[in-house]
Motif scaffolding. Structure first.
Motif, PDB file in Angstrom:
ATOM      1  N   GLN A   1       3.146   1.508  -9.269  1.00 41.62           N
ATOM      2  CA  GLN A   1       2.529   1.215  -8.389  1.00 41.62           C
ATOM      3  C   GLN A   1       2.233  -0.665  -8.464  1.00 41.62           C
ATOM      4  O   GLN A   1       2.548  -1.038  -7.342  1.00 41.62           O
TER       5      GLN A   1
ATOM      6  N   LEU B   1       0.638  -1.008  -0.243  1.00 42.85           N
ATOM      7  CA  LEU B   1      -0.434   0.160   0.464  1.00 42.85           C
ATOM      8  C   LEU B   1       1.048   0.926  -0.075  1.00 42.85           C
ATOM      9  O   LEU B   1       0.853   2.386  -0.278  1.00 42.85           O
ATOM     10  N   SER B   2       1.787   0.875   0.562  1.00 44.33           N
ATOM     11  CA  SER B   2       2.659   2.129   0.698  1.00 44.33           C
ATOM     12  C   SER B   2       3.211   2.741  -0.376  1.00 44.33           C
ATOM     13  O   SER B   2       3.379   3.939  -0.706  1.00 44.33           O
TER      14      SER B   2
ATOM     15  N   LYS C   1      -4.278   4.638  -5.137  1.00 46.04           N
ATOM     16  CA  LYS C   1      -4.142   4.373  -4.755  1.00 46.04           C
ATOM     17  C   LYS C   1      -5.638   3.088  -4.679  1.00 46.04           C
ATOM     18  O   LYS C   1      -5.920   2.262  -5.891  1.00 46.04           O
TER      19      LYS C   1
ATOM     20  N   GLN D   1       0.711   4.020  -3.146  1.00 47.33           N
ATOM     21  CA  GLN D   1       0.133   5.600  -2.680  1.00 47.33           C
ATOM     22  C   GLN D   1       1.613   6.313  -3.124  1.00 47.33           C
ATOM     23  O   GLN D   1       1.683   7.570  -3.799  1.00 47.33           O
ATOM     24  N   LYS D   2       2.757   6.109  -2.433  1.00 45.02           N
ATOM     25  CA  LYS D   2       3.780   6.802  -3.389  1.00 45.02           C
ATOM     26  C   LYS D   2       3.631   7.112  -4.768  1.00 45.02           C
ATOM     27  O   LYS D   2       4.370   8.527  -5.222  1.00 45.02           O
TER      28      LYS D   2
END
Length: 501
Positions: A383, A340-341, A349, A344-345
């Motif tokens: 992603q 997830l980190s 999403k 998002q970076k």
């Protein structure tokens, strides 16, 4: 949940392999899915004292999985890690190289050829199945699946709206034309009657039989014309009222569409910047294979007595060690903290359903380059990344077998349940005097296959499984140990020299 057939395809493709150190069985079944997107490979003689096993679970098509199977061996052997004997590094390099090659000119050409060859997998699916499939897929998932065609879809919708407006204008013109035509016909009729009346009057005058004078005829004609004009005016008023009501209806529909902007994309700049838009962060740039399709990948390499497993995605490898399930891989899901980190970076999403930008429910895969479009980011920072997690273990006499399978199995049974199932099946076969590992895979499929598609999707996916036993390897190890013990007994000085070294 995906798209399903009206009844499952339970035909199984199976094979068995064996060499001096290992035995292997592999099977694959399409199941309820409308197409088979898995692929696998078993190469017991990959290299000297080295065997290679892999399962690829494709999505968006089978082409990337089939491409990976075809090129894995050559790519792996060409890596610097493999040449230097670093198995971990070799597998990481191989995953990234396969991923990079997909979007080269040659790679894309081959993917298209493969996709063309396998494009008829669902040819026997009837129209009802297709309609049910589309109805079952959420709108956001459909949008994510369309990827590069999303903006085309929006343009088509705008064209449809313009077309509707054109139709309305045509209808208005048609009504106006009809009204004017009717009025014209009536005017013509009146003129005809006037002419007829005047001619009749003239004739009657000539014959001395006229019933009305000229003033009466003219007055009557004027009265009729006035009535016709009033009728035409009323028709125009009714038409204008009808158009005003349609305009009001269109305004209400536009307001309703504006209220749904959180659920659907539109090409309005303000709406594209809406933080609540579930598709924010998408980087779809193409609808080509390799961009809108991909595959999970799990590869197990056995060299001498060292097992190295690399994984990207949610396929899994489990080792049965002393009857206990030892997981040799990590499932990669978007909602996991580490995944997830990174997502998002990279500007993505994860939705409530655990999907990246409303699309993939995976966070690592080979292919899916629509999620890897940030040129300023490294491969491991995108992603979706093809970088695998790699685990190693030294095989011991406590290791009985390993199972490599796609999530079609693991979504139904957990690791320990699969180990227990395989162990029981092997026990039955040994009692009967014949061991067939592919038959064990087939029995596992039967146990996992859902009776229907009414549930949460468990047991409805493609199923692929590879089972490898280490009986021969353990026998070889036992023989080597016995030979070593004999050597130490006959030559005690060797042990002391080894200890000192």
């Amino acid at each position: 949940m995906g798209a399903y057939l009206s009844k499952p395809k339970t035909g199984v493709t199976s094979s068995v392999f064996s060499n001096d150190s290992l035995s292997c069985g592999a099977s694959a079944m399409q199941g309820w899915r409308v197409s088979m997107e898995d692929a696998h490979t078993c190469d017991l003689d990959f290299d000297k004292n080295t065997s290679l096993f892999a399962v690829f679970d494709g999505h968006g098509g089978s082409e990337v999985a089939l491409y990976a199977v075809k090129h894995l061996a050559e790519v792996l052997k060409a890596t610097e890690g493999y040449k230097t004997g670093n198995a971990k590094q070799a597998l990481k390099e191989a995953f990234l190289k396969l991923d990079e090659d997909l979007v080269t000119e040659e790679g894309l050409k081959e993917l298209k050829e493969i996709a063309g060859e396998t494009g008829e997998d669902s040819g026997d699916e009837n129209e009802a199945d297709m309609l049910a499939k589309d109805a079952a897929v959420p709108l956001k998932e459909l949008l994510a699946k369309l990827k590069g065609d999303i903006y085309k879809l929006e343009k088509d919708e705008m064209k449809d709206e313009e077309s509707d407006e054109d139709e309305d204008e045509k209808m208005e013109k048609k009504e106006e034309s009809a009204t004017n035509g009717e009025a014209k016909d009536k005017d013509t009729k009146i003129e005809g009657e006037e002419e007829k009346g005047m001619n009749g009057k003239k004739e009657n005058k000539e014959n001395g039989e006229s019933k009305k004078d000229d003033s009466d005829e003219d007055k009557e004609s004027e009265d009729e014309q006035e009535k016709e004009k009033e009728a035409v005016g009323d028709d125009e008023k009714d038409a204008n009222k009808h158009n005003d009501e349609e305009d009001g209806s269109e305004d209400e529909e536009e307001e309703e569409e504006d209220d749904d902007d959180d659920d659907e994309e539109c090409d309005d700049d303000d709406n594209e910047k809406d933080d609540d838009d579930e598709t924010e962060g998408m980087m779809y740039t193409s609808d080509e294979v390799g961009y809108d399709s991909g595959t999970t990948a799990i590869v197990a390499m056995v060299k001498d007595e060292l097992l190295t497993v690399a994984n990207a995605g949610d396929s899994r490898c489990v080792l049965c060690r002393n009857s206990i399930a030892l997981e040799m891989s990590i499932d990669h899901k978007p909602e996991d903290a580490k995944e997830l980190s990174r997502i998002q970076k990279a500007g993505g999403k994860v939705t409530g359903e655990g999907r990246v930008n409303g699309g993939l429910n995976l966070s690592r895969a080979i292919g899916d380059h629509s999620y890897k479009g940030r040129a300023e980011l490294a491969a491991e920072e995108q992603q979706i990344t093809a970088v695998p997690d790699v685990r190693q273990t030294q095989l011991t006499e406590d290791d009985e077998f390993m199972v490599i399978a796609c999530d079609g199995i693991w979504n139904v049974m957990n690791s320990q349940e699969v180990v227990d199932f395989v162990k029981d099946e092997l026990k039955k076969q040994r009692k009967e005097g014949e061991v067939n590992l592919s038959k064990v895979c087939e029995q596992l499929f039967k146990a996992c296959l859902a009776p229907d598609t009414s549930g949460d999707g468990s047991g409805c996916d493609n199923m692929t499984c590879v089972i490898v036993t280490f009986d021969k390897l353990k026998g070889m190890k036992a023989g080597k140990r016995k030979l070593s013990e004999q050597t130490e007994t006959t030559n005690p000085d060797k042990k002391s020299r080894t200890d000192s070294e």
